[in-house]
Enzyme design. Structure first.
Site, PDB file in Angstrom:
ATOM      1  N   LEU A 138      44.731  30.412  28.074  1.00 59.28           N
ATOM      2  CA  LEU A 138      43.587  31.232  27.695  1.00 59.28           C
ATOM      3  C   LEU A 138      43.364  32.388  28.656  1.00 59.28           C
ATOM      4  O   LEU A 138      43.042  33.494  28.237  1.00 59.28           O
ATOM      5  CB  LEU A 138      42.318  30.368  27.628  1.00 59.28           C
ATOM      6  CG  LEU A 138      42.320  29.239  26.588  1.00 59.28           C
ATOM      7  CD1 LEU A 138      41.041  28.416  26.704  1.00 59.28           C
ATOM      8  CD2 LEU A 138      42.470  29.798  25.178  1.00 59.28           C
ATOM      9  N   ALA A 139      43.509  32.121  29.964  1.00 60.49           N
ATOM     10  CA  ALA A 139      43.243  33.154  30.964  1.00 60.49           C
ATOM     11  C   ALA A 139      43.833  32.713  32.291  1.00 60.49           C
ATOM     12  O   ALA A 139      44.240  31.559  32.469  1.00 60.49           O
ATOM     13  CB  ALA A 139      41.734  33.406  31.106  1.00 60.49           C
ATOM     14  N   MET A 150      42.236  32.116  41.434  1.00 63.19           N
ATOM     15  CA  MET A 150      42.203  30.737  41.899  1.00 63.19           C
ATOM     16  C   MET A 150      42.879  29.777  40.951  1.00 63.19           C
ATOM     17  O   MET A 150      43.398  28.749  41.382  1.00 63.19           O
ATOM     18  CB  MET A 150      40.745  30.280  42.084  1.00 63.19           C
ATOM     19  CG  MET A 150      40.020  30.927  43.236  1.00 63.19           C
ATOM     20  SD  MET A 150      38.322  30.321  43.294  1.00 63.19           S
ATOM     21  CE  MET A 150      38.604  28.553  43.342  1.00 63.19           C
ATOM     22  N   ALA A 151      42.858  30.068  39.674  1.00 63.43           N
ATOM     23  CA  ALA A 151      43.326  29.080  38.702  1.00 63.43           C
ATOM     24  C   ALA A 151      43.772  29.765  37.427  1.00 63.43           C
ATOM     25  O   ALA A 151      43.538  30.959  37.217  1.00 63.43           O
ATOM     26  CB  ALA A 151      42.211  28.080  38.404  1.00 63.43           C
ATOM     27  N   GLU A 152      44.425  28.988  36.577  1.00 57.27           N
ATOM     28  CA  GLU A 152      44.760  29.414  35.230  1.00 57.27           C
ATOM     29  C   GLU A 152      44.137  28.431  34.252  1.00 57.27           C
ATOM     30  O   GLU A 152      44.042  27.233  34.535  1.00 57.27           O
ATOM     31  CB  GLU A 152      46.274  29.516  35.043  1.00 57.27           C
ATOM     32  CG  GLU A 152      47.046  28.297  35.475  1.00 57.27           C
ATOM     33  CD  GLU A 152      48.543  28.535  35.465  1.00 57.27           C
ATOM     34  OE1 GLU A 152      48.960  29.615  34.989  1.00 57.27           O
ATOM     35  OE2 GLU A 152      49.290  27.656  35.923  1.00 57.27           O
ATOM     36  N   ASP A 172      29.094  33.021  42.141  1.00 50.40           N
ATOM     37  CA  ASP A 172      30.164  33.782  41.491  1.00 50.40           C
ATOM     38  C   ASP A 172      29.775  34.135  40.054  1.00 50.40           C
ATOM     39  O   ASP A 172      30.612  34.143  39.157  1.00 50.40           O
ATOM     40  CB  ASP A 172      31.463  32.982  41.506  1.00 50.40           C
ATOM     41  CG  ASP A 172      32.662  33.842  41.119  1.00 50.40           C
ATOM     42  OD1 ASP A 172      32.618  35.062  41.343  1.00 50.40           O
ATOM     43  OD2 ASP A 172      33.637  33.292  40.574  1.00 50.40           O
TER      44      ASP A 172
END
Length: 710
Positions: free
Chosen positions: A12-13, A17-19, A143
């Site tokens: 999705l994105a 920091m992460a996928e 954030d």
């Protein structure tokens, strides 16, 4: 791709920091739940301190249950990478709406209502108390941005990643600029590393509201450094300067939320929510979940789905297990594999022959012989509940009379037409003794290629033009009148031959003479070792091939003599996979000694197909026919490779040697050693940079670049 107990559907994105992946969790009796899996990037997973902080925050965030907060279901580790399983929201984030606002102004009441809903979720988190002690935890998001606020297609507004940003914002873990645009949502006290409270999130929500109204940020700054300078020392551009139609009441809310002095700011998100709700009521427009859902359907009509993931792509875009299985089923029905070394399902008691034909999806269990260029081949069926019944009866295949001219036409016909003609399958007869042994086929026309593959590599090409003749016998007795064995060998690519029908009632074996067209005239070649280890002579005089057959019931022999004037070369017989496997319960084909005659073993033993090598006729003139041998396969030496990892700030679409690898961050890739050309494109920053990188074999190379400094 599988991560723990979750099956990934598509990406999705991805961020610094992460996928994030769309995933499914399956349960018994068809239970299935769609959710989102957020996997921490490998370079962060290697830091033990970061992982410990992340785990603590994940436990805390999992306790938050509110309609305006995305719920966390699970936390785990798989293949050295940590992940979070969370609620799936079918809808866009506010970043898409901000882009929409840059093109078309969004209604002020709509913008205020969405931000008020996000403020309600944040207020709940700020006020959350420890379950055991009852003390306020003082949880802060830190954030908040349009990327972390989602709007479902049902009109629900959800804040995501609660608690994760707190870990990233701790001390040395403040990854400024890695996730694009985060600096723009930080208040002055956060940039100055002062003590922070819930008013940090109030300021961030004010920036989000400003962007929804204008499609732009409060400051005309392009880099992180200039944005930080503007936040600390400059006044933001009034919203009325960019959008005069914004009501004064909403302008006042923005002024208070974006105050540099936090003492002049809203004390918490609850106070901000109250003022926004009052403004919505003052407009007299109904703005609820239904109205929000209508706006989302109008502005974001569809969310394009990325391609389903495949097993070979791993973490890149692409597939669920069910899709992979469906693809595998489709592939198996189109072209069943031929493996001569490791048999799987035993062949039914019908015909045994090399296989390389598509399966008929309408009749997946019945073996269907197919004539390809004059060679009859039977398709191995898939296992089914009806297989035992089908195996109980012989299948009699009737072929038309073989003639040289007909065979030549069959070989020159397109493959699709050849498959559809020349063979008829009739229903099982009452006589169990009838067995069909097919031991011959016509040759291709001069200069043509034989279409009878014997290995997967030969499936779409054929280069052999050898010819010889064989006869085989089958034991026909079995207790209970059943067939004890069936023909275990069909010789592929024969120029001359015969179709021999053997019966269990002592009838004679009568081969059928076939006069094939001449072979291809090729230049003289030296002797080449054949597959069986023998040398193929340069000259191939006429040969007499004697084949014998013995009836296994009474020992009576029948030794027909078959001779042709066609030059032949001895060749190892090609047999199907299951015909050479004893455990498959089928006859085995072996080479016979060079003397004349042949015998079939008794009941339960293997069938022996015998042949004789070609004998020179004494003619001094060489026969121009030649054997066209396949060139020996050359093994290509393995190319030494190394691993290449890209760490680009903030992000970029990476191309390596002209091939697009994707948008960072992504896992390290394996590339050949040597110098490579890297192209980095970031359309948001307007950057297109090309660099070179040297990769050493067996080593990991890290390519780092800060596009904002370029």
């Amino acid at each position: 791709m599988q991560i723990g107990k979750y099956q990934l559907v598509r990406k999705l994105a991805s961020g610094g920091m992460a996928e994030v992946f769309l995933a499914k969790a399956a349960g018994p009796r068809g239970f299935e739940k769609t959710l989102v899996l957020k996997r921490i990037l490998p370079h962060l997973a290697e830091d033990a301190a970061f992982v410990e902080m992340f785990l603590g925050e994940a436990r805390l965030a999992a306790q938050l249950e509110h309609p305006n907060i995305v719920q966390i279901f699970d936390f785990g580790e798989a293949e050295g990478s940590f992940f979070l399983a969370m609620e799936f929201i079918d809808g866009p984030n506010l970043r898409k709406l901000v882009k929409r606002a840059a093109e078309e102004a969004l209604p002020p009441a709509f913008c205020a209502k969405v931000v008020a809903a996000a403020a309600e979720g944040l207020a709940y988190a700020h006020e959350f108390r420890d379950v055991e002690t009852g003390e306020p935890l003082g949880l802060i998001h830190r954030d908040v941005s349009p990327d972390n606020i989602l709007v479902s297609r049902q009109g629900a507004v959800k804040v995501v990643d609660f608690g994760i940003a707190k870990v990233a914002g701790q001390g040395h873990r403040t990854l400024t600029g890695v996730v694009k645009g985060k600096v723009a949502y930080m208040p002055p006290e956060q940039l100055q590393a002062k003590a922070m409270d819930r008013r940090v999130d109030v300021y961030a929500l004010g920036v989000v509201l400003y962007e929804l109204l204008t499609g732009k940020r409060p400051f005309d700054a392009t880099t992180d450094v200039s944005v930080m300078q503007a936040i600390l020392f400059e006044s933001f551009i009034p919203v009325s300067a960019r959008r005069p139609d914004v009501p004064v009441a909403l302008q006042q809310v923005l002024d208070k939320a974006l105050a540099k002095d936090r003492e002049r700011r809203y004390a918490d998100c609850r106070a901000l929510q109250d003022d926004l709700e009052r403004f919505v009521l003052s407009t007299g427009e109904p703005v609820g979940a239904y109205q929000i859902a209508q706006r989302i359907a109008q502005w974001v009509p569809e969310v394009a789905a990325a391609p389903a993931m495949t097993p070979s792509q791993g973490g890149s875009k692409g597939a669920v297990a069910s899709q992979a299985k469906a693809d595998a089923r489709s592939a198996s029905m189109v072209s069943p594999p031929v493996d001569s070394t490791s048999p799987t399902t035993p062949m039914p008691r019908s015909l045994v022959a090399p296989v390389e034909v598509p399966a008929d999806s309408t009749s997946p269990t019945t073996p269907m012989p197919v004539a390809i260029g004059g060679v009859v081949q039977a398709l191995e069926p898939r296992s089914s509940p009806q297989q035992d019944t089908l195996q109980s009866y012989p299948v009699v295949v009737k072929t038309p009379a073989l003639r040289a001219d007909a065979s030549a036409r069959g070989a020159s016909r397109p493959r699709a037409q050849s498959r559809a003609s020349g063979v008829k399958v009739q229903a099982p007869q009452a006589r169990d003794e009838d067995v069909v042994a097919m031991a011959a086929a016509s040759s291709p026309p001069s200069g043509g290629a034989s279409p009878a593959p014997t290995t997967p590599e030969d499936a779409d090409d054929a280069v052999h033009t050898r010819s010889t003749e064989y006869a085989a016998t089958v034991p026909s007795g079995r207790p209970g009148g059943r067939i004890a064995g069936i023909v275990g060998a069909v010789v592929a690519l024969l120029v001359g031959g015969a179709v021999t029908v053997m019966r269990g009632d002592d009838s004679e074996v009568s081969p059928v003479r076939v006069n094939p067209p001449p072979l291809t005239h090729l230049p003289r070649e030296p002797a080449v070792p054949s597959q069986g280890g023998r040398n193929v002579p340069q000259e191939k005089p006429a040969a007499n091939v004697n084949a014998g057959a013995r009836d296994s019931n009474d020992g009576a022999q029948a030794k027909p003599q078959v001779s042709t004037d066609v030059s032949v070369v001895p060749q190892e017989p090609h047999v199907a996979r299951d015909a050479t496997t004893p455990e498959a319960g089928l006859p085995t084909v072996k080479d016979a000694p060079p003397e004349n005659g042949g015998a079939a073993s008794k009941e339960g033993s293997a069938v022996v197909a015998k042949r004789e090598p070609a004998k020179a006729s004494g003619d001094p003139e060489p026969n121009p026919s030649r054997v066209r041998e396949r060139a020996p396969t050359q093994k290509v030496a393995a190319v030494a490779k190394g691993r290449l990892e890209f760490r680009i700030r903030p992000y970029a679409v990476v191309s390596l040697d002209g091939k697009v690898l994707g948008q960072t961050p992504f896992a390290a890739v394996e590339v050949p050693e040597g110098r490579h050309t890297v192209r980095l494109v970031n359309k948001e920053l307007g950057k297109d940079v090309t660099r070179t990188v040297d990769v050493k074999a067996g080593q990991a190379t890290v390519f780092k670049l800060n596009l904002e400094a370029e």
